[in-house]
Enzyme design. Structure first.
Site: not given
Ligand code: NAD
Length: 244
Positions: A131, A144, A148
């Site tokens: 991130s 968090y 990251k």
């Molecule tokens: P999201 O919540 O839509 O998807 C995350 C997925 O991870 C979910 O489907 C969830 O079920 C799965 N997950 C979580 N815990 C789990 C577990 N214990 N076992 C199995 N699966 C599990 O989020 P997203 O925004 O699509 O995030 C994807 C990645 O991007 C993450 O690593 C997040 O930290 C990163 N990210 C997101 C953002 C944002 O603004 N959305 C910004 C920076 C980084």
């Protein structure tokens, strides 16, 4: 956009916002994909490997399960993640365990198991999801941001250590993305997610926050042969809005 015909890929967090887009794009480009998440019902893919990444045995076994199901493993996308809010004084033991477990320990276990499998067949590519907050932390998300930063550092280390085996390991570093992770956070704090996303978009030089596809395309690039000389890199995808 990129060719993945004949390639096999494992994607974690496949049911989430960014994960679903990665899976859809990899398959459209010809890859055969194994999807991992707690619930993978209804996701179109070549293999379904449901489980909880907090279960160490499941994370350890995922790469081999994917390799068996797909007949090989060329690409691993460690995309699953969880976010907890607050300073350390508001952080419970459960938040600590989940954040470290899903964001750091699971990718470590999956990489540790995947690297020898990939090395035996001549190499591959791993893309982790860090991130912008792993590069420069933002306020009120101490654990968090730390997780990251940890996966970013691990990516740089593994990128160096395993390049000689033909395995390229990189990370994508998104800023705000319009996914359930962001939207449920707004909803929990009493904001309307659509208005909050629109307001947040005004703070981004490109005029909007990222959609999942904006991140997925960069993940596919890093996994593709077009990125053949990129190793241990942390690629920021932020619409011109770096965290300062
Ligand atoms: P999201 O919540 O839509 O998807 C995350 C997925 O991870 C979910 O489907 C969830 O079920 C799965 N997950 C979580 N815990 C789990 C577990 N214990 N076992 C199995 N699966 C599990 O989020 P997203 O925004 O699509 O995030 C994807 C990645 O991007 C993450 O690593 C997040 O930290 C990163 N990210 C997101 C953002 C944002 O603004 N959305 C910004 C920076 C980084």
């Amino acid at each position: 956009m990129m060719e993945f015909k004949g390639k096999t890929a494992l994607v974690t967090g496949a049911a989430g916002g960014i994960g679903a887009s990665i899976v859809e794009r990899l398959r459209s480009a010809g890859a055969r994909v194994a999807v991992a998440d707690r619930d993978v019902g209804g996701i179109e893919a070549e293999a379904h490997l449901a489980g909880d990444l907090m279960d160490a045995a499941y994370s350890d076994a995922l790469p081999q399960m994917a390799a068996v199901a797909l007949g090989g493993l060329d690409i691993v996308i460690n995309n699953a993640g969880v976010i907890t809010r607050g300073p350390v004084t508001d952080t419970s033991d459960a938040d600590w365990d989940m954040s470290l477990g899903v964001n750091v320990e699971a990718p470590f276990r999956i990489c540790r198991a995947a690297i020898p499998i990939m090395a035996r067949s001549g190499g591959g590519a791993i893309v982790n999801t860090a991130s912008c907050w792993g590069l420069r932390p933002g306020p009120n998300h101490a654990i968090y941001c730390m997780t990251k930063a940890a996966i970013a550092s691990l990516t740089q280390c593994m990128g160096m250590d395993h390049a000689h085996q033909g395995i390229r390991i990189n990370a994508v570093c998104p800023n705000e993305v319009n996914t359930p992770m962001l939207r449920t956070g707004f909803a929990r704090r009493g904001f309307d997610p659509d208005s909050a996303v629109a307001e947040l978009g005004k703070t981004v030089p490109l005029g909007r926050i990222a959609e999942p596809e904006d991140i997925a395309d960069v993940v596919l690039f890093l996994a593709s042969d077009a990125a053949r000389y990129i190793c241990g890199a942390l690629i920021e995808v932020n619409g011109g809005k770096p965290v300062s």
